[in-house]
Scaffold this motif. Structure first.
Motif, PDB file in Angstrom:
ATOM      1  N   ILE A 224      26.967 -39.944  27.109  1.00 36.44           N
ATOM      2  CA  ILE A 224      25.465 -39.845  26.791  1.00 36.44           C
ATOM      3  C   ILE A 224      25.169 -38.252  27.160  1.00 36.44           C
ATOM      4  N   ARG A 225      24.644 -37.629  26.101  1.00 37.17           N
ATOM      5  CA  ARG A 225      24.084 -36.361  26.617  1.00 37.17           C
ATOM      6  C   ARG A 225      22.531 -36.072  26.670  1.00 37.17           C
ATOM      7  N   VAL A 226      22.142 -35.701  27.853  1.00 35.62           N
ATOM      8  CA  VAL A 226      20.372 -35.607  27.954  1.00 35.62           C
ATOM      9  C   VAL A 226      20.189 -34.347  28.267  1.00 35.62           C
ATOM     10  N   HIS A 227      18.854 -33.864  27.837  1.00 34.12           N
ATOM     11  CA  HIS A 227      18.197 -32.804  28.310  1.00 34.12           C
ATOM     12  C   HIS A 227      17.426 -32.832  29.374  1.00 34.12           C
ATOM     13  N   ALA A 228      17.638 -32.512  30.596  1.00 33.87           N
ATOM     14  CA  ALA A 228      16.898 -33.026  31.888  1.00 33.87           C
ATOM     15  C   ALA A 228      16.326 -31.686  32.685  1.00 33.87           C
ATOM     16  N   PRO A 229      15.331 -30.889  32.256  1.00 32.18           N
ATOM     17  CA  PRO A 229      15.022 -29.573  32.808  1.00 32.18           C
ATOM     18  C   PRO A 229      14.446 -29.835  34.589  1.00 32.18           C
ATOM     19  N   GLU A 230      14.147 -31.157  34.606  1.00 28.00           N
ATOM     20  CA  GLU A 230      13.797 -31.406  36.110  1.00 28.00           C
ATOM     21  C   GLU A 230      14.842 -31.677  37.010  1.00 28.00           C
ATOM     22  N   VAL A 231      15.866 -31.871  36.642  1.00 33.55           N
ATOM     23  CA  VAL A 231      17.208 -31.873  37.480  1.00 33.55           C
ATOM     24  C   VAL A 231      17.935 -30.790  37.471  1.00 33.55           C
ATOM     25  N   LEU A 279      25.035 -46.694  32.061  1.00 38.12           N
ATOM     26  CA  LEU A 279      24.990 -45.007  32.407  1.00 38.12           C
ATOM     27  C   LEU A 279      23.657 -44.412  32.688  1.00 38.12           C
ATOM     28  N   LEU A 280      22.731 -44.782  32.014  1.00 35.33           N
ATOM     29  CA  LEU A 280      21.526 -44.218  32.142  1.00 35.33           C
ATOM     30  C   LEU A 280      20.723 -44.646  33.543  1.00 35.33           C
ATOM     31  N   SER A 281      21.358 -46.021  33.946  1.00 36.26           N
ATOM     32  CA  SER A 281      20.582 -46.501  35.106  1.00 36.26           C
ATOM     33  C   SER A 281      21.276 -45.786  36.259  1.00 36.26           C
ATOM     34  N   ALA A 282      22.727 -45.545  36.335  1.00 37.84           N
ATOM     35  CA  ALA A 282      23.360 -44.951  37.324  1.00 37.84           C
ATOM     36  C   ALA A 282      22.968 -43.548  37.503  1.00 37.84           C
ATOM     37  N   SER A 288      16.196 -39.103  40.506  1.00 38.31           N
ATOM     38  CA  SER A 288      14.871 -39.745  39.490  1.00 38.31           C
ATOM     39  C   SER A 288      14.354 -38.837  38.464  1.00 38.31           C
ATOM     40  N   GLY A 289      14.871 -37.673  38.518  1.00 37.09           N
ATOM     41  CA  GLY A 289      14.390 -36.615  37.294  1.00 37.09           C
ATOM     42  C   GLY A 289      15.044 -37.023  36.085  1.00 37.09           C
ATOM     43  N   PHE A 290      16.038 -37.863  35.979  1.00 39.72           N
ATOM     44  CA  PHE A 290      16.551 -38.316  34.770  1.00 39.72           C
ATOM     45  C   PHE A 290      15.746 -39.433  34.056  1.00 39.72           C
ATOM     46  N   ALA A 291      14.551 -39.670  34.489  1.00 41.93           N
ATOM     47  CA  ALA A 291      13.693 -40.711  33.974  1.00 41.93           C
ATOM     48  C   ALA A 291      13.007 -40.038  32.961  1.00 41.93           C
ATOM     49  N   GLU A 292      12.584 -38.681  33.159  1.00 42.01           N
ATOM     50  CA  GLU A 292      12.327 -37.952  32.203  1.00 42.01           C
ATOM     51  C   GLU A 292      12.865 -37.148  31.216  1.00 42.01           C
ATOM     52  N   ALA A 293      14.320 -37.332  31.124  1.00 38.61           N
ATOM     53  CA  ALA A 293      15.435 -36.713  30.465  1.00 38.61           C
ATOM     54  C   ALA A 293      15.046 -37.038  28.858  1.00 38.61           C
TER      55      ALA A 293
END
Length: 363
Positions: A224-231, A279-282, A288-293
């Motif tokens: 999975i590729r995510v954009h997470a500027p808060e992380v 994967l996302l839960s881990a 926790s910043g991944f919640a808004e990714a």
């Protein structure tokens, strides 16, 4: 480097095919590169990867020969990247290994494995044990979320898609390279050495070579590729997991690659709900910043794998070379496989392959 031949046909424009094409062209060889897909490498396992260069971390699932190849690559990659037509993100900030309290027993087992690896391969930097404050000093955004961890110094990563693009741009700028897209080929389509034919044929097609290499199988991975500027993570982070080694690899621009499941299957259908949730839960449990990714991509790919999960080079016919079986370690071991293949092409043998434990055969 002086080549004993003037032309080569390379089959497969994934990671290994592109690396070989660039290396041979730079040595003065006329190269024809054939691929069944497009220039974007959409059919290559290398496109769906985290491109981590982590020999000690991978020793949890890999033997000493693969670890040695990975250690060799850590210093070889900058040399390969420097002359490319475009810059490629590369770092060596180490690997951070973390675990939750309920997985402490598995983490202790992993630490014992890593300690044995550094005894077998003493050139590796030994792991460092971290407490909560040590983790926070390396990754401030993790705060006191984890009480214990390990740092594997000197390990690295690169940007796989930037590398594939840079290799493509370099090939497009090479006057002695011809690129053939949507052009599937097999070794039997050529008569190397005959008039009007290439002097050498090099097969780097991964699972596309299964008709000629029956032992190949696919091992499915989901990424999975995510954009997470808060992380804010500075280095690849691995989370000890009861079912498979999970990683989070930070790439430029606030992009993170999260993976990887490992399933004995050549199924190329979309990722399962179960794998995606795990994967996302881990990842969320790490930060926790991944919640808004924002999810950029959920991708699947099958890695070309031989029965022993090790890479191999073979010469089934005169003037024909096959390279395959890089499994989940493609970026980590590619420089070693590349250099061994070049030694074989130039000298007919490879001292490097022998020293690293890379199999070369005539069958």
């Amino acid at each position: 480097m002086s080549l004993p031949f003037q032309s080569a046909a390379i089959l497969g424009a994934g990671l290994m095919g592109r690396l070989l094409a660039v290396t041979l062209a730079r040595a003065g060889c006329n190269v024809d590169l054939f691929d069944a897909a497009s220039p974007t490498a959409d059919g290559a396992a290398a496109r769906v990867a985290a491109a981590m260069l982590a020999p000690l971390a991978e020793s949890a699932v890999a033997p000493a020969s693969v670890v040695r190849m990975g250690h060799y690559a850590l210093t070889r990659w900058p040399e390969l990247l420097a002359p490319l037509a475009q810059p490629v993100f590369f770092q060596r900030e180490g690997t951070l290994v973390l675990w939750h309290r309920q997985d402490a027993a598995e983490a202790a087992r992993l630490a014992r494995v890593l300690a044995r690896t550094t005894q077998q391969v003493p050139e590796l930097a030994p792991m460092q044990t971290l407490d909560g404050s040590g983790i926070a000093a390396l990754e401030p955004s993790l705060g006191q979320r984890f009480a214990q961890g390990l740092l594997l110094p000197g390990e690295g990563q690169l940007d796989n898609r930037a590398l594939l693009s840079a290799l493509l741009a370099t090939l497009e700028n090479s006057p002695n390279v011809q690129l053939h897209w949507q052009s599937p080929r097999a070794p039997s389509d050529f008569s190397p050495g005959a008039p009007g034919q290439p002097d050498r044929v090099i097969d780097c097609r991964g699972l596309g070579a299964k008709p000629q290499w029956n032992a190949l199988r696919g091992v499915r991975g989901e990424v999975i590729r995510v954009h997470a500027p808060e992380v804010a993570l500075q280095r690849p982070t691995r989370l000890v997991h009861p079912r498979y080694p999970l990683y989070i690899a930070p790439k430029p621009g606030g992009v993170f690659v999260i993976g990887a499941t490992e399933i004995e299957s050549d199924d190329m259908s979309p990722a399962s709900v179960r794998s995606t949730l795990e994967l996302l839960s881990a990842a969320y449990a790490v930060h926790s910043g991944f919640a808004e990714a924002r999810i950029l991509e959920i991708a699947t790919q099958c890695r070309p794998t031989l029965p022993d999960n090790l890479p191999a080079i073979r010469q089934p016919h005169p003037r024909v070379l096959q390279i395959n079986g890089l499994y989940r370690h493609g970026f980590m071991i590619a420089p070693a496989v590349l250099d061994a293949a070049m030694e074989l092409l130039v000298h007919g043998r490879s001292q490097l392959a022998q020293s690293l434990g890379l199999e070369i055969s005539d069958t």
